[in-house]
Write an enzyme that holds these catalytic residues in place. Sequence first.
Site, PDB file in Angstrom:
ATOM      1  N   ARG A 148      22.937  -7.260 -10.968  1.00 38.94           N
ATOM      2  CA  ARG A 148      23.954  -6.199 -10.891  1.00 38.94           C
ATOM      3  C   ARG A 148      24.880  -6.387  -9.702  1.00 38.94           C
ATOM      4  NH1 ARG A 148      23.441  -1.601  -8.411  1.00 38.94           N
ATOM      5  NH2 ARG A 148      23.813  -0.411 -10.332  1.00 38.94           N
ATOM      6  N   ASP A 167      25.996   2.125  -4.239  1.00 41.25           N
ATOM      7  CA  ASP A 167      24.616   2.410  -4.603  1.00 41.25           C
ATOM      8  C   ASP A 167      23.824   2.934  -3.416  1.00 41.25           C
ATOM      9  OD1 ASP A 167      24.985   1.477  -7.159  1.00 41.25           O
ATOM     10  OD2 ASP A 167      24.273  -0.538  -6.708  1.00 41.25           O
ATOM     11  N   GLU A 190      -6.233 -13.437 -10.997  1.00 41.44           N
ATOM     12  CA  GLU A 190      -6.541 -13.027  -9.621  1.00 41.44           C
ATOM     13  C   GLU A 190      -5.544 -13.566  -8.603  1.00 41.44           C
ATOM     14  OE1 GLU A 190      -8.603 -10.921  -6.757  1.00 41.44           O
ATOM     15  OE2 GLU A 190      -8.756 -10.872  -8.944  1.00 41.44           O
ATOM     16  N   PRO A 229       2.241  -9.526  -4.314  1.00 40.19           N
ATOM     17  CA  PRO A 229       2.115  -8.356  -3.438  1.00 40.19           C
ATOM     18  C   PRO A 229       2.017  -8.738  -1.962  1.00 40.19           C
ATOM     19  CG  PRO A 229       0.058  -8.756  -4.618  1.00 40.19           C
ATOM     20  CD  PRO A 229       1.083  -9.664  -5.212  1.00 40.19           C
TER      21      PRO A 229
END
Length: 244
Positions: free
Chosen positions: A152, A167, A114, A87
């Site tokens: 893709r 897209d 963690e 993150p």
Amino acid sequence: MKIDVLTLFPDMFSAVMSESMMWKAREHGLLEFEVHDIRDHAGNKQRKVDDSPYGGGGGMILKADVLTRAIEAVRQHDETPVILMSPQGRVLTHRVAAELSQCERLILVCGHYEGVDERARQLAINDEISIGDYVLTGGELAALVLIDAVVRLIPGVLGAEGAQHRDSHADGLLEGPHYTRPSEFRGLRVPAVLTSGHHAEVDRWRRRQALKRTWERRPDLLEKAVLSEEDRAYLSQLKDEAGD
């Protein structure tokens, strides 16, 4: 492309990587995929890969020695990018996926617990990628999202040649609406332009629909999108009609 994934939960990848587009890419020799269990490099009978953090605090930390050994065994001293799903990493966008799709090989590291010992980051990891501003239990789901976004874009993977270039986000805009048979459903008809056979008019309609949808839902994207004078004129028209 070759993609290696280092994880504590290798079974999480088996179903997804054996279905749909992933199966096709592997079956046609466009993708080689291999999962590696980090526990195989634990170096102890208990296959222990984590420990409590120095300085206290909650959670457990993936050990630097175990994770570094695992990465080095897979990487084998070449220049392959080693990406930690985190993150704290740079956010995955279409542009990032397109960049990674140019690589011959990727190594993805799925953290858990963690976090990972900072020394493993320093010694064996050279990139970090996040799929959004939220935290998952582990990096496996994030790795699958990245793999899908990248694979893709490999030429030959998608059925419609060049489909990936239409897209959402491919040109900085969201895609406009799509329609298929039947031509009328519960009183709603397919726009006449799409059945007119005039390809230039269809292209113009699709461009305007993409602009409109982006303006309505993600106006922030328009700040970076490459826009023509005609595009800008149409956006001004939309704003006038809305009373902005």
